[in-house]
Design an enzyme around this catalytic site. Structure first.
Site, PDB file in Angstrom:
ATOM      1  N   TYR A  53      46.961  -3.861  96.455  1.00 34.79           N
ATOM      2  CA  TYR A  53      46.468  -2.885  95.476  1.00 34.79           C
ATOM      3  C   TYR A  53      47.582  -1.936  95.034  1.00 34.79           C
ATOM      4  CZ  TYR A  53      44.153   1.035  93.285  1.00 34.79           C
ATOM      5  OH  TYR A  53      43.812   1.999  92.388  1.00 34.79           O
ATOM      6  N   HIS A  83      47.033   6.988  81.771  1.00 32.74           N
ATOM      7  CA  HIS A  83      46.411   8.065  82.546  1.00 32.74           C
ATOM      8  C   HIS A  83      46.840   9.463  82.085  1.00 32.74           C
ATOM      9  CE1 HIS A  83      45.135   4.765  84.944  1.00 32.74           C
ATOM     10  NE2 HIS A  83      44.746   5.480  85.979  1.00 32.74           N
ATOM     11  N   ASN A 195      49.166   9.616  91.740  1.00 27.45           N
ATOM     12  CA  ASN A 195      48.072   9.637  92.701  1.00 27.45           C
ATOM     13  C   ASN A 195      48.358  10.700  93.750  1.00 27.45           C
ATOM     14  OD1 ASN A 195      45.835   8.922  94.252  1.00 27.45           O
ATOM     15  ND2 ASN A 195      46.160   6.732  93.899  1.00 27.45           N
ATOM     16  N   TYR A 280      27.821  52.262 101.572  1.00 25.74           N
ATOM     17  CA  TYR A 280      28.426  51.063 102.164  1.00 25.74           C
ATOM     18  C   TYR A 280      29.784  50.721 101.564  1.00 25.74           C
ATOM     19  CZ  TYR A 280      23.943  49.837 104.383  1.00 25.74           C
ATOM     20  OH  TYR A 280      22.807  49.814 105.145  1.00 25.74           O
ATOM     21  N   ARG A 283      31.913  52.892 103.752  1.00 27.72           N
ATOM     22  CA  ARG A 283      31.721  52.752 105.188  1.00 27.72           C
ATOM     23  C   ARG A 283      31.948  51.315 105.675  1.00 27.72           C
ATOM     24  NH1 ARG A 283      26.065  53.088 107.835  1.00 27.72           N
ATOM     25  NH2 ARG A 283      25.489  53.822 105.775  1.00 27.72           N
ATOM     26  N   PHE A 329      43.562  10.577  98.644  1.00 26.05           N
ATOM     27  CA  PHE A 329      43.596  11.251  97.347  1.00 26.05           C
ATOM     28  C   PHE A 329      42.361  12.105  97.091  1.00 26.05           C
ATOM     29  CE2 PHE A 329      42.231   6.776  96.777  1.00 26.05           C
ATOM     30  CZ  PHE A 329      40.878   7.009  96.593  1.00 26.05           C
ATOM     31  N   GLU A 414      34.795   5.068  91.567  1.00 21.84           N
ATOM     32  CA  GLU A 414      35.039   6.405  92.109  1.00 21.84           C
ATOM     33  C   GLU A 414      33.734   7.188  91.982  1.00 21.84           C
ATOM     34  OE1 GLU A 414      38.230   7.276  89.490  1.00 21.84           O
ATOM     35  OE2 GLU A 414      39.453   5.669  90.331  1.00 21.84           O
TER      36      GLU A 414
END
Length: 509
Positions: A53, A83, A195, A280, A283, A329, A414
């Site tokens: 791959y 991409h 990646n 508050y 404090r 990834f 994905e």
């Protein structure tokens, strides 16, 4: 700044902070062997002519498509070009530089299969001030920050644009100006470059570093606001916080005590003040800000680990000549850390705005209405408090966790993603909002203390007030507020307020 020696896998958080702030860097020469061995392993894997791959197959849903030897270089170039599909404004230069440094440290660990020349080009681009133009939108934080990193990789092969000396130039022209040639990608290299989680991590680290400064600044202005309201320092007594045992709370209370030590305004509170307890927002500063500190440190630990890890895919193991495909990834740790930082920013701004609101309300502060000597004729700090409320509300909406969302991508290959990229990218804007709120508190608290003259605050807080008065005088009658809001916020953003206090305030490692 001194030059940072980048030791892959062992870079402390302070070095990433320095790189973000503009420090130069160089890669540890000792990493050369691991890089070369990893590249050689890819060659041996290819020689077996087995489908692996990302090396000789398609990507994502197309992983089953075998690619011939003659097309391997085209395969890597194509993945970068296809991409590089981001949109939106260019990412800030500091973010892109940090992203490049993170990628450099990852590749140099010898698990990504890239050649020494590829690593060298990335290092040289950083050294010569070449910053790829990287659109800020387009990553879902899984299968890596594909689009942003692809824009970085595209610049390395001469496609897209690069910033150099303040100008945006075609990538090939920018490379040529400093004597560099575009990279010819080898097997696995395009995938290795695009990646990984470096874009998300760079944005999260930047948010973390800005929030650290925000936290420290809000401690200072919170102490100053307590002085302006003649609040008690009894809630900061160490015995109270020791019983609860939270480290951040204990350290925050100690810092507030130190900031207020030696105050004549504080001493005057002991003489006949009928109030039993403060609100508050005064404090409970140790409890709220201490929890913020603990949260930031937890996020810092996660991001320090991520920054020193290897998050591309597949990973190369030269000792066995294996390419193992996994899921490093997936940016879930970064997404969680970014959500935590967003919560911290939101709470710092929220409690700060409540102190501003308290100071402008005469029923709560005992000061003139809206901190002006002539209320009615003048509006004083009425609208700066409104501005603070608007900014806090905006941050509350932005603080909604990004990590709980997931939209499947790549034809359901994905099918669960982290959304870390935009979860981290929002942090700088959120921090800027909160810094404006802290700047408003600086102005309001300084004004409140002016009403207590001739009584002075502590030496540390008087130094802070003097730093403010160097650029913004006391408000007697209404005047154009906007420039003074900008000036106060700049004192916060620049670290001038923290520096003026002159104390070692708690922070990250």
């Amino acid at each position: 700044m001194t030059e940072i020696l980048l030791i892959p896998g062992d870079v402390p958080l302070r070095d990433w902070r320095a790189i973000y702030r503009g420090a130069s860097l160089r890669l540890d020469p000792a990493s050369a062997r691991a890089i070369a061995e990893s590249a050689a392993a890819v060659e041996r894997i290819l020689a077996r002519h087995e489908p692996v791959y990302g090396i000789n197959t398609g990507f994502g849903k197309l992983a089953s498509v075998k690619i011939g030897d003659d097309d391997l270089a085209t395969l890597q170039r194509n993945i970068v070009l296809s991409h590089a599909a981001g949109v939106g404004a260019p990412s800030p230069t500091a973010i892109v530089r940090l992203m490049m440094a993170l990628k450099l440290a990852s590749l140099a660990q010898g698990a990504s299969g890239v050649r020494p020349a590829t690593v060298a080009l990335l290092e040289t681009m950083l050294a010569k001030g070449l910053t790829p133009v990287v659109p800020c939108q387009g990553s879902v934080g899984a299968s890596g920050d594909l689009a942003p990193l692809a824009h970085m990789a595209a610049a390395m092969i001469g496609v897209g644009e690069i910033k150099l000396d303040g100008a945006r130039l075609p990538a090939t022209e920018a490379l040529a100006r400093v004597g560099l040639a575009p990279l010819e990608l080898g097997p696995k290299e395009g995938l290795a470059l695009l990646n990984g989680t470096q874009f998300s991590t760079a944005n999260a680290l930047a948010g973390l570093f800005e929030t650290e400064l925000l936290f420290q600044s809000a401690l200072v202005t919170g102490a100053l606001a307590t002085e302006a309201a003649k609040g008690s320092d009894t809630p900061f007594d160490p015995r109270i916080h020791a019983l609860r045992r939270h480290a951040g709370q204990i350290e925050t209370a100690a810092a507030l005590r130190e900031l207020m030590a030696g105050s004549a305004i504080r001493a005057s509170h002991l003489l006949g003040d009928a109030r039993v307890q403060d609100p508050y927002c005064l404090r409970c500063q140790p409890q709220v800000m201490g929890a913020v500190l603990d949260l930031l440190r937890q996020a810092a630990a996660t991001l320090a680990t991520e920054a020193n890890g290897v998050s591309d895919n597949p990973l190369i193991f030269p000792d066995t000549d294996e390419a193992l495909s996994g899921g490093n990834f997936h940016a879930e740790p970064v997404a969680f850390a970014a959500d935590m930082i967003a919560l911290a920013i939101c709470e710092i701004g929220s409690i700060t705005e409540r102190r501003i609101a308290m100071l402008v309300d005469p029923a709560l502060s005992g000061l003139p209405a809206f901190l002006t000597p002539k209320p009615g004729l003048n509006s004083g700090f009425m609208i700066p408090q409104v501005t603070a409320a608007a900014l806090v509300s905006e941050n509350k909406q932005r603080a909604t966790p990004a990590s709980v969302d997931s939209i499947p991508t790549s034809a359901n290959q994905e099918d669960h993603v982290s959304m870390a990229a935009h979860g981290a990218r929002r942090l700088l804007d959120m921090a800027a909002n909160a810094m404006n709120v802290v700047g408003i508190e600086l102005l309001a608290a300084g004004q409140g203390c002016d009403f207590h003259a001739p009584l002075a605050s502590s030496p540390a807080l008087e130094a802070v007030r003097q730093r403010l008065r160097d650029v913004v005088p006391m408000l007697d009658d209404d005047r154009h507020f906007h420039p003074e809001l900008l000036a106060a916020a700049d004192l916060v953003r620049s670290g001038a307020i923290v520096a003026a206090a002159g104390l070692g305030l708690p922070g990250l490692a």
